[in-house]
Design a protein around this motif. Structure first.
Motif, PDB file in Angstrom:
ATOM      1  N   GLN A  75       0.837  -1.194   0.000  1.00 26.22           N
ATOM      2  CA  GLN A  75       0.000   0.000   0.000  1.00 26.22           C
ATOM      3  C   GLN A  75       0.875   1.250   0.000  1.00 26.22           C
ATOM      4  O   GLN A  75       1.963   1.265   0.581  1.00 26.22           O
ATOM      5  CB  GLN A  75      -0.891   0.029   1.242  1.00 26.22           C
ATOM      6  CG  GLN A  75      -1.942  -1.038   1.268  1.00 26.22           C
ATOM      7  CD  GLN A  75      -2.709  -1.078   2.577  1.00 26.22           C
ATOM      8  OE1 GLN A  75      -2.377  -0.384   3.535  1.00 26.22           O
ATOM      9  NE2 GLN A  75      -3.745  -1.902   2.620  1.00 26.22           N
ATOM     10  N   PRO A  80      -3.645   4.386   1.397  1.00 25.59           N
ATOM     11  CA  PRO A  80      -3.738   2.953   1.112  1.00 25.59           C
ATOM     12  C   PRO A  80      -4.643   2.571  -0.050  1.00 25.59           C
ATOM     13  O   PRO A  80      -4.533   1.466  -0.575  1.00 25.59           O
ATOM     14  CB  PRO A  80      -4.254   2.360   2.423  1.00 25.59           C
ATOM     15  CG  PRO A  80      -4.884   3.489   3.153  1.00 25.59           C
ATOM     16  CD  PRO A  80      -4.155   4.729   2.721  1.00 25.59           C
ATOM     17  N   GLU A 108      -0.185  -3.349   4.124  1.00 25.99           N
ATOM     18  CA  GLU A 108       0.499  -2.182   4.681  1.00 25.99           C
ATOM     19  C   GLU A 108       2.004  -2.407   4.523  1.00 25.99           C
ATOM     20  O   GLU A 108       2.474  -3.533   4.491  1.00 25.99           O
ATOM     21  CB  GLU A 108       0.087  -2.048   6.154  1.00 25.99           C
ATOM     22  CG  GLU A 108       0.690  -0.882   6.895  1.00 25.99           C
ATOM     23  CD  GLU A 108       2.058  -1.189   7.476  1.00 25.99           C
ATOM     24  OE1 GLU A 108       2.859  -0.245   7.572  1.00 25.99           O
ATOM     25  OE2 GLU A 108       2.344  -2.356   7.800  1.00 25.99           O
ATOM     26  N   ARG A 109       2.771  -1.325   4.397  1.00 22.78           N
ATOM     27  CA  ARG A 109       4.195  -1.381   4.081  1.00 22.78           C
ATOM     28  C   ARG A 109       4.980  -2.365   4.945  1.00 22.78           C
ATOM     29  O   ARG A 109       5.687  -3.231   4.433  1.00 22.78           O
ATOM     30  CB  ARG A 109       4.801   0.024   4.218  1.00 22.78           C
ATOM     31  CG  ARG A 109       6.289   0.054   3.980  1.00 22.78           C
ATOM     32  CD  ARG A 109       6.819   1.466   4.172  1.00 22.78           C
ATOM     33  NE  ARG A 109       8.266   1.476   4.105  1.00 22.78           N
ATOM     34  CZ  ARG A 109       9.016   2.306   4.786  1.00 22.78           C
ATOM     35  NH1 ARG A 109       8.465   3.202   5.586  1.00 22.78           N
ATOM     36  NH2 ARG A 109      10.317   2.258   4.683  1.00 22.78           N
TER      37      ARG A 109
END
Length: 142
Positions: A75, A80, A108-109
């Motif tokens: 994301q 996102p 998520e990262r």
């Protein structure tokens, strides 16, 4: 040379793809990705883009059809729901090339990094577009 094998698939990469089992994952990463220090074997492909590598890998490797997320991207930090150019390109390649086309899901990262650290291998390309990273889960040939 081998017939009908994309020449950007190096001997090392072909070995990794063949050695992977059903459910194993491989990361195709951009030039900024921390591939060498993440943990899995890092296969360098600096002369290729992530899109070229995705298409080449999908020409020989089936995507898993038993899970809802056989293709995952990172994301965008702070947004996102954004779809970076590289990810839009990845989706078009999956739709055109994969034996089991699937909608790309996102992580998520830091969750992406954690998942990537458990992958069978990382293919580090020379991709310069931001967020040019994707995790693929290997399927089976019926």
């Amino acid at each position: 040379m081998l017939r009908d094998i994309d020449p950007i698939l190096s001997p090392e990469l072909l070995y990794a793809l063949r050695a992977m089992g059903h459910g194993d994952e491989i990361v195709i990463s951009d030039a900024n990705f921390p591939g060498e220090g993440l943990g899995p074997d890092c296969i360098r492909a600096d002369g290729s883009t992530a899109s070229e590598m995705l298409e080449a890998i999908l020409s020989v490797m089936p995507l898993d059809s038993f899970v809802p997320d056989p293709a995952l991207t990172m994301q965008v930090v702070g947004d996102p729901d954004a779809v970076p150019d590289a990810v839009a390109d990845f989706q078009n390649i999956i739709n055109a090339t994969a034996d089991n086309p699937a909608e790309i899901q996102t992580l998520e990262r830091f969750a992406f990094y954690e998942r990537a650290a458990k992958a069978f291998a990382v293919v580090q390309t020379g991709e310069r577009r931001l967020y040019g990273n994707i995790i693929l889960k290997k399927g089976v040939i019926g």
